[in-house]
Scaffold this motif. Sequence first.
Motif, PDB file in Angstrom:
ATOM      1  N   LEU A 125      -7.416   0.526   1.604  1.00  0.00           N
ATOM      2  CA  LEU A 125      -6.885   0.883   2.923  1.00  0.00           C
ATOM      3  C   LEU A 125      -7.741   0.245   4.012  1.00  0.00           C
ATOM      4  N   GLY A 126      -7.120  -0.594   4.848  1.00  0.00           N
ATOM      5  CA  GLY A 126      -7.845  -1.336   5.871  1.00  0.00           C
ATOM      6  C   GLY A 126      -8.537  -2.539   5.252  1.00  0.00           C
ATOM      7  N   THR A 127      -7.768  -3.381   4.610  1.00  0.00           N
ATOM      8  CA  THR A 127      -8.331  -4.426   3.742  1.00  0.00           C
ATOM      9  C   THR A 127      -8.986  -5.582   4.485  1.00  0.00           C
ATOM     10  N   GLY A 128      -8.629  -5.809   5.760  1.00  0.00           N
ATOM     11  CA  GLY A 128      -9.252  -6.904   6.512  1.00  0.00           C
ATOM     12  C   GLY A 128      -8.965  -8.248   5.880  1.00  0.00           C
ATOM     13  N   SER A 129     -10.008  -8.960   5.478  1.00  0.00           N
ATOM     14  CA  SER A 129      -9.840 -10.272   4.847  1.00  0.00           C
ATOM     15  C   SER A 129      -9.207 -10.175   3.473  1.00  0.00           C
ATOM     16  N   GLY A 130      -9.137  -8.963   2.933  1.00  0.00           N
ATOM     17  CA  GLY A 130      -8.623  -8.770   1.583  1.00  0.00           C
ATOM     18  C   GLY A 130      -9.709  -8.766   0.530  1.00  0.00           C
ATOM     19  N   ALA A 131     -10.976  -8.782   0.950  1.00  0.00           N
ATOM     20  CA  ALA A 131     -12.091  -8.952   0.015  1.00  0.00           C
ATOM     21  C   ALA A 131     -12.069  -7.940  -1.120  1.00  0.00           C
ATOM     22  N   PRO A 141      -7.529  -7.059 -13.856  1.00  0.00           N
ATOM     23  CA  PRO A 141      -6.193  -7.673 -13.826  1.00  0.00           C
ATOM     24  C   PRO A 141      -5.099  -6.816 -14.450  1.00  0.00           C
ATOM     25  N   HIS A 142      -5.487  -5.752 -15.177  1.00  0.00           N
ATOM     26  CA  HIS A 142      -4.485  -4.846 -15.754  1.00  0.00           C
ATOM     27  C   HIS A 142      -3.971  -3.844 -14.729  1.00  0.00           C
ATOM     28  N   ALA A 143      -4.624  -3.783 -13.563  1.00  0.00           N
ATOM     29  CA  ALA A 143      -4.260  -2.804 -12.540  1.00  0.00           C
ATOM     30  C   ALA A 143      -3.213  -3.367 -11.586  1.00  0.00           C
ATOM     31  N   GLN A 144      -2.498  -2.465 -10.949  1.00  0.00           N
ATOM     32  CA  GLN A 144      -1.639  -2.816  -9.822  1.00  0.00           C
ATOM     33  C   GLN A 144      -2.384  -2.437  -8.546  1.00  0.00           C
ATOM     34  N   VAL A 145      -2.551  -3.393  -7.638  1.00  0.00           N
ATOM     35  CA  VAL A 145      -3.375  -3.189  -6.445  1.00  0.00           C
ATOM     36  C   VAL A 145      -2.524  -3.384  -5.201  1.00  0.00           C
ATOM     37  N   VAL A 146      -2.739  -2.501  -4.229  1.00  0.00           N
ATOM     38  CA  VAL A 146      -2.060  -2.605  -2.932  1.00  0.00           C
ATOM     39  C   VAL A 146      -3.127  -2.749  -1.856  1.00  0.00           C
ATOM     40  N   ALA A 147      -2.947  -3.727  -0.978  1.00  0.00           N
ATOM     41  CA  ALA A 147      -3.861  -3.955   0.146  1.00  0.00           C
ATOM     42  C   ALA A 147      -3.125  -3.636   1.440  1.00  0.00           C
ATOM     43  N   VAL A 148      -3.708  -2.753   2.251  1.00  0.00           N
ATOM     44  CA  VAL A 148      -3.064  -2.297   3.486  1.00  0.00           C
ATOM     45  C   VAL A 148      -3.889  -2.734   4.688  1.00  0.00           C
ATOM     46  N   LEU A 187       0.571   9.044  -7.009  1.00  0.00           N
ATOM     47  CA  LEU A 187       0.669   8.093  -8.113  1.00  0.00           C
ATOM     48  C   LEU A 187      -0.537   7.159  -8.226  1.00  0.00           C
ATOM     49  N   VAL A 188      -1.514   7.287  -7.337  1.00  0.00           N
ATOM     50  CA  VAL A 188      -2.610   6.319  -7.241  1.00  0.00           C
ATOM     51  C   VAL A 188      -3.834   6.834  -7.985  1.00  0.00           C
ATOM     52  N   ASP A 189      -4.562   5.918  -8.617  1.00  0.00           N
ATOM     53  CA  ASP A 189      -5.764   6.285  -9.372  1.00  0.00           C
ATOM     54  C   ASP A 189      -7.052   6.086  -8.584  1.00  0.00           C
ATOM     55  N   VAL A 190      -7.086   5.061  -7.740  1.00  0.00           N
ATOM     56  CA  VAL A 190      -8.296   4.763  -6.968  1.00  0.00           C
ATOM     57  C   VAL A 190      -7.902   4.360  -5.558  1.00  0.00           C
ATOM     58  N   VAL A 191      -8.501   5.002  -4.574  1.00  0.00           N
ATOM     59  CA  VAL A 191      -8.385   4.593  -3.174  1.00  0.00           C
ATOM     60  C   VAL A 191      -9.770   4.156  -2.711  1.00  0.00           C
ATOM     61  N   VAL A 192      -9.849   2.970  -2.132  1.00  0.00           N
ATOM     62  CA  VAL A 192     -11.121   2.441  -1.651  1.00  0.00           C
ATOM     63  C   VAL A 192     -10.939   1.953  -0.222  1.00  0.00           C
ATOM     64  N   SER A 193     -11.992   2.041   0.567  1.00  0.00           N
ATOM     65  CA  SER A 193     -11.901   1.570   1.949  1.00  0.00           C
ATOM     66  C   SER A 193     -13.284   1.274   2.503  1.00  0.00           C
ATOM     67  N   ASN A 194     -13.350   0.220   3.298  1.00  0.00           N
ATOM     68  CA  ASN A 194     -14.506  -0.047   4.152  1.00  0.00           C
ATOM     69  C   ASN A 194     -14.021   0.127   5.588  1.00  0.00           C
ATOM     70  N   PRO A 195     -13.998   1.372   6.072  1.00  0.00           N
ATOM     71  CA  PRO A 195     -13.403   1.647   7.382  1.00  0.00           C
ATOM     72  C   PRO A 195     -14.377   1.328   8.512  1.00  0.00           C
ATOM     73  N   PRO A 196     -13.898   1.291   9.746  1.00  0.00           N
ATOM     74  CA  PRO A 196     -14.826   1.235  10.879  1.00  0.00           C
ATOM     75  C   PRO A 196     -15.610   2.537  10.949  1.00  0.00           C
ATOM     76  N   TYR A 197     -16.942   2.447  10.969  1.00  0.00           N
ATOM     77  CA  TYR A 197     -17.750   3.680  10.930  1.00  0.00           C
ATOM     78  C   TYR A 197     -18.915   3.682  11.913  1.00  0.00           C
TER      79      TYR A 197
END
Length: 286
Positions: A125-131, A141-148, A187-197
């Motif tokens: 969530l908040g992927t920026g460059s997509g890093a 590569p076995h995972a399905q990933v969504v970049a927002v 339905l999601v297993d992992v949520v990750v974010s580098n938010p503005p902090y």
Amino acid sequence: MPRTVAELRAEAVRVLAAAHIPTPEVDAELLLGHVLGLSRGQIQAKVATGAGVDAEQRVQVVEAIERRAAREPLQHITGRAPFRMLELAVGPGVFVPRPETETVAQIAIDALWAVATPQPVGIDLGTGSGAIAIALATEAPHAQVVAVENSPQAFTWTKQNVRESGADNLRLVFADLAVAVPELDGLVDVVVSNPPYIPAAAVPRDPEVRLYDPPAALYGGEDGLDVVRALSQRALALLRPGGTLVLEHGELQGAEIRELLTADGWRAAATSRDLLGRDRATTALR
């Protein structure tokens, strides 16, 4: 004007050191390599052998050094930023990924590999460059990933990096992270974010950050945690029971974020350190 690689390197180091660039030798070699199309190792070899540089390239090197001495980010000059096994396109309008975020990505990658289902789902969530998202997609590569991402300026860079990655298990979504992908709720297993902090009053010292990184990627309200609060609520809806949340934050924010997440109903909130021993990421379970 210096005529050899060695002379150009020496002059570049002198100019960058005078401009208080923290790593003048590294930056000098990377800028020379950018202009000459060579790696750092190849630049060092050219220095040792006394290799020359043609007039047009000498001018380009001097211009690049002047830009860096003015504190323009190295990555904006070269147009690329390394991140784990990736080399990402970056420039004005997108946050330049930092080495410490590689630790955050690793935690999320490990969490995806720990999921028992054959095709886990991860969201950045908040992927920026997509890093982070691209690292997840290519290293799990076995995972399905969504970049927002919700910044039009950053989204241009995200699209380029996703396209260059060739990851067919990565989907890019333009949306606000607080309301994104409702079809994946539960339905999601992992949520990750580098938010503005960064707190609104805590202006970064480094000109590269203060003048070039987009403010929307830096500042998180009065205490720096406004976006973290929104992320906590959104991730609670997205994750399956037992799913993992991974948040990057400042080195002094771990305790406050653990308290915030626990109050929201998260379990087992814990803070991990980066390679320099500083608190960098907090995880929690749904």
